[in-house]
Design a protein around this motif. Structure first.
Motif, PDB file in Angstrom:
ATOM      1  N   VAL A 145      78.362  76.451  43.790  1.00 31.66           N
ATOM      2  CA  VAL A 145      77.286  77.161  44.483  1.00 31.66           C
ATOM      3  C   VAL A 145      76.921  78.380  43.648  1.00 31.66           C
ATOM      4  CG1 VAL A 145      77.874  76.295  46.781  1.00 31.66           C
ATOM      5  CG2 VAL A 145      78.921  78.406  45.974  1.00 31.66           C
ATOM      6  N   VAL A 146      75.624  78.547  43.396  1.00 30.32           N
ATOM      7  CA  VAL A 146      75.161  79.629  42.530  1.00 30.32           C
ATOM      8  C   VAL A 146      74.124  80.456  43.292  1.00 30.32           C
ATOM      9  CG1 VAL A 146      74.123  80.244  40.316  1.00 30.32           C
ATOM     10  CG2 VAL A 146      75.557  78.184  40.488  1.00 30.32           C
ATOM     11  N   SER A 147      74.474  81.692  43.553  1.00 30.14           N
ATOM     12  CA  SER A 147      73.575  82.598  44.261  1.00 30.14           C
ATOM     13  C   SER A 147      72.417  83.004  43.363  1.00 30.14           C
ATOM     14  CB  SER A 147      74.334  83.850  44.699  1.00 30.14           C
ATOM     15  OG  SER A 147      73.432  84.806  45.201  1.00 30.14           O
ATOM     16  N   GLN A 148      71.256  83.077  43.968  1.00 29.35           N
ATOM     17  CA  GLN A 148      70.046  83.513  43.283  1.00 29.35           C
ATOM     18  C   GLN A 148      69.696  84.959  43.652  1.00 29.35           C
ATOM     19  OE1 GLN A 148      68.354  80.929  41.037  1.00 29.35           O
ATOM     20  NE2 GLN A 148      70.551  80.759  41.326  1.00 29.35           N
ATOM     21  N   GLU A 149      70.714  85.730  44.058  1.00 26.58           N
ATOM     22  CA  GLU A 149      70.509  87.136  44.396  1.00 26.58           C
ATOM     23  C   GLU A 149      69.957  87.873  43.189  1.00 26.58           C
ATOM     24  OE1 GLU A 149      71.396  88.387  47.618  1.00 26.58           O
ATOM     25  OE2 GLU A 149      71.776  86.268  47.954  1.00 26.58           O
ATOM     26  N   LEU A 150      68.944  88.668  43.380  1.00 26.82           N
ATOM     27  CA  LEU A 150      68.380  89.449  42.291  1.00 26.82           C
ATOM     28  C   LEU A 150      69.207  90.694  42.007  1.00 26.82           C
ATOM     29  CD1 LEU A 150      64.596  89.145  43.229  1.00 26.82           C
ATOM     30  CD2 LEU A 150      65.908  87.783  41.591  1.00 26.82           C
ATOM     31  N   SER A 151      70.010  91.101  42.955  1.00 23.93           N
ATOM     32  CA  SER A 151      70.865  92.268  42.787  1.00 23.93           C
ATOM     33  C   SER A 151      71.977  92.220  43.830  1.00 23.93           C
ATOM     34  CB  SER A 151      70.052  93.557  42.941  1.00 23.93           C
ATOM     35  OG  SER A 151      69.503  93.617  44.241  1.00 23.93           O
ATOM     36  N   LYS A 152      72.830  93.201  43.805  1.00 26.85           N
ATOM     37  CA  LYS A 152      73.872  93.388  44.805  1.00 26.85           C
ATOM     38  C   LYS A 152      74.856  92.220  44.923  1.00 26.85           C
ATOM     39  CE  LYS A 152      71.209  96.595  47.534  1.00 26.85           C
ATOM     40  NZ  LYS A 152      70.757  97.014  48.817  1.00 26.85           N
ATOM     41  N   PRO A 153      75.709  92.027  43.908  1.00 26.29           N
ATOM     42  CA  PRO A 153      76.732  90.986  44.005  1.00 26.29           C
ATOM     43  C   PRO A 153      77.681  91.220  45.192  1.00 26.29           C
ATOM     44  CG  PRO A 153      77.037  92.303  42.012  1.00 26.29           C
ATOM     45  CD  PRO A 153      75.754  92.736  42.643  1.00 26.29           C
ATOM     46  N   GLU A 154      77.752  92.453  45.660  1.00 30.29           N
ATOM     47  CA  GLU A 154      78.618  92.727  46.817  1.00 30.29           C
ATOM     48  C   GLU A 154      78.141  91.982  48.063  1.00 30.29           C
ATOM     49  OE1 GLU A 154      75.806  96.290  46.326  1.00 30.29           O
ATOM     50  OE2 GLU A 154      77.084  95.150  44.985  1.00 30.29           O
ATOM     51  N   ASN A 155      76.836  91.689  48.148  1.00 31.28           N
ATOM     52  CA  ASN A 155      76.335  90.893  49.282  1.00 31.28           C
ATOM     53  C   ASN A 155      76.914  89.481  49.259  1.00 31.28           C
ATOM     54  OD1 ASN A 155      74.763  93.087  49.970  1.00 31.28           O
ATOM     55  ND2 ASN A 155      72.844  92.178  49.311  1.00 31.28           N
ATOM     56  N   VAL A 156      77.022  88.918  48.072  1.00 36.91           N
ATOM     57  CA  VAL A 156      77.581  87.573  47.918  1.00 36.91           C
ATOM     58  C   VAL A 156      79.059  87.588  48.302  1.00 36.91           C
ATOM     59  CG1 VAL A 156      78.073  85.720  46.273  1.00 36.91           C
ATOM     60  CG2 VAL A 156      75.889  86.941  46.167  1.00 36.91           C
ATOM     61  N   LEU A 157      79.793  88.559  47.780  1.00 30.45           N
ATOM     62  CA  LEU A 157      81.225  88.653  48.103  1.00 30.45           C
ATOM     63  C   LEU A 157      81.453  88.856  49.597  1.00 30.45           C
ATOM     64  CD1 LEU A 157      82.540  90.804  45.129  1.00 30.45           C
ATOM     65  CD2 LEU A 157      82.964  88.374  45.565  1.00 30.45           C
ATOM     66  N   ALA A 158      80.668  89.718  50.211  1.00 29.78           N
ATOM     67  CA  ALA A 158      80.811  89.961  51.652  1.00 29.78           C
ATOM     68  C   ALA A 158      80.524  88.688  52.442  1.00 29.78           C
ATOM     69  CB  ALA A 158      79.876  91.084  52.099  1.00 29.78           C
ATOM     70  N   PHE A 159      79.514  87.944  52.039  1.00 34.19           N
ATOM     71  CA  PHE A 159      79.178  86.693  52.718  1.00 34.19           C
ATOM     72  C   PHE A 159      80.326  85.691  52.585  1.00 34.19           C
ATOM     73  CE2 PHE A 159      77.335  82.436  52.864  1.00 34.19           C
ATOM     74  CZ  PHE A 159      76.679  82.481  54.087  1.00 34.19           C
ATOM     75  N   PHE A 160      80.891  85.554  51.391  1.00 37.23           N
ATOM     76  CA  PHE A 160      82.012  84.644  51.176  1.00 37.23           C
ATOM     77  C   PHE A 160      83.202  85.026  52.046  1.00 37.23           C
ATOM     78  CE2 PHE A 160      79.806  82.501  47.959  1.00 37.23           C
ATOM     79  CZ  PHE A 160      80.579  81.479  47.435  1.00 37.23           C
ATOM     80  N   GLN A 161      83.478  86.319  52.142  1.00 35.00           N
ATOM     81  CA  GLN A 161      84.592  86.779  52.968  1.00 35.00           C
ATOM     82  C   GLN A 161      84.315  86.544  54.444  1.00 35.00           C
ATOM     83  OE1 GLN A 161      85.004  90.822  51.636  1.00 35.00           O
ATOM     84  NE2 GLN A 161      86.342  90.247  49.938  1.00 35.00           N
ATOM     85  N   GLN A 162      83.117  86.867  54.897  1.00 36.15           N
ATOM     86  CA  GLN A 162      82.764  86.715  56.310  1.00 36.15           C
ATOM     87  C   GLN A 162      82.850  85.256  56.739  1.00 36.15           C
ATOM     88  OE1 GLN A 162      78.642  87.378  57.177  1.00 36.15           O
ATOM     89  NE2 GLN A 162      78.974  87.498  59.376  1.00 36.15           N
ATOM     90  N   LYS A 163      82.361  84.350  55.907  1.00 39.03           N
ATOM     91  CA  LYS A 163      82.326  82.924  56.251  1.00 39.03           C
ATOM     92  C   LYS A 163      83.585  82.178  55.823  1.00 39.03           C
ATOM     93  CE  LYS A 163      78.197  82.874  58.018  1.00 39.03           C
ATOM     94  NZ  LYS A 163      77.964  82.588  59.414  1.00 39.03           N
ATOM     95  N   GLN A 164      84.523  82.867  55.180  1.00 44.19           N
ATOM     96  CA  GLN A 164      85.790  82.280  54.727  1.00 44.19           C
ATOM     97  C   GLN A 164      85.547  81.029  53.878  1.00 44.19           C
ATOM     98  OE1 GLN A 164      88.212  81.814  58.243  1.00 44.19           O
ATOM     99  NE2 GLN A 164      88.179  83.996  58.662  1.00 44.19           N
ATOM    100  N   LEU A 165      84.747  81.201  52.848  1.00 47.36           N
ATOM    101  CA  LEU A 165      84.384  80.104  51.955  1.00 47.36           C
ATOM    102  C   LEU A 165      85.426  79.977  50.852  1.00 47.36           C
ATOM    103  CD1 LEU A 165      80.560  80.874  51.750  1.00 47.36           C
ATOM    104  CD2 LEU A 165      81.731  79.251  53.253  1.00 47.36           C
ATOM    105  N   ASP A 166      86.627  79.575  51.243  1.00 50.76           N
ATOM    106  CA  ASP A 166      87.749  79.568  50.313  1.00 50.76           C
ATOM    107  C   ASP A 166      87.809  78.351  49.398  1.00 50.76           C
ATOM    108  OD1 ASP A 166      88.270  77.964  52.500  1.00 50.76           O
ATOM    109  OD2 ASP A 166      90.316  78.644  52.773  1.00 50.76           O
TER     110      ASP A 166
END
Length: 182
Positions: free
Chosen positions: A103-124
């Protein structure tokens, strides 16, 4: 950057959700997933583009040959993408011996948003890869998010789904099994 912006504008609202704006329950969300499997670009090579994770680790997608790959482009601001991610996480767990789910995020900025989402959804079962310049979307000719492409072990496209899709369905399992058996 322009490719990423066009992805954002053509498929999902990139604005933050308003307070109190709640998602419908998962069953209702799955029922609205309308993407379809498309094999019109079968045979295309996986783009040889580098992606990185928030820690700076890089991989080149073109070097992932040897095992079939399901490549998903998504963003935290894309509602159908957020619905798909737990299903892709489960798919990765169920098929870990025969299929690599990237899975590859297309976020233009803020990698912390991706990390927070992974943690919140427990995408282990997934790794938070990022392509902030939208190079992969451009290479795939994508004009919507999410887009998911299944590649065979030699890195050739089998089929793709543009838009939202129910990755937990029996149809999906059958389509992946059939593609991997070829």
């Amino acid at each position: 950057m322009l490719a990423g912006l066009s992805l954002a504008l053509s498929a999902c609202d990139s604005g933050a959700e308003a307070p109190g704006q709640e998602q419908a329950d998962l069953a209702a969300q799955k029922a609205s997933l309308s993407g379809e499997i498309d094999d019109s670009r079968a045979g295309d090579l996986m783009p040889a583009i580098n992606v990185s994770d928030p820690d700076g680790k890089k991989i080149n997608l073109g070097a992932l040959q040897g095992q079939p790959v399901l490549l998903n482009l998504w963003a935290t601001w894309c509602p159908p993408c957020k619905v798909e991610m737990p299903m892709l996480n489960a798919l990765a767990a169920e098929n870990s011996d025969s299929l690599r789910v990237i899975v590859v995020s297309q976020e233009l900025s803020k990698p912390e948003n991706v990390l927070a989402f992974f943690q919140q959804k427990q995408l282990d079962n997934l790794h938070p890869w990022m392509d902030p310049e939208g190079l992969i979307g451009k290479a795939l000719g994508a004009n919507v998010l999410p887009i998911t492409v299944l590649y065979d072990a030699s890195g050739r496209e089998i089929w793709r789904v543009q838009g939202e899709y129910d990755w937990s369905s029996a149809e999906t399992q059958e389509a992946i099994a059939a593609a991997l058996a070829e």
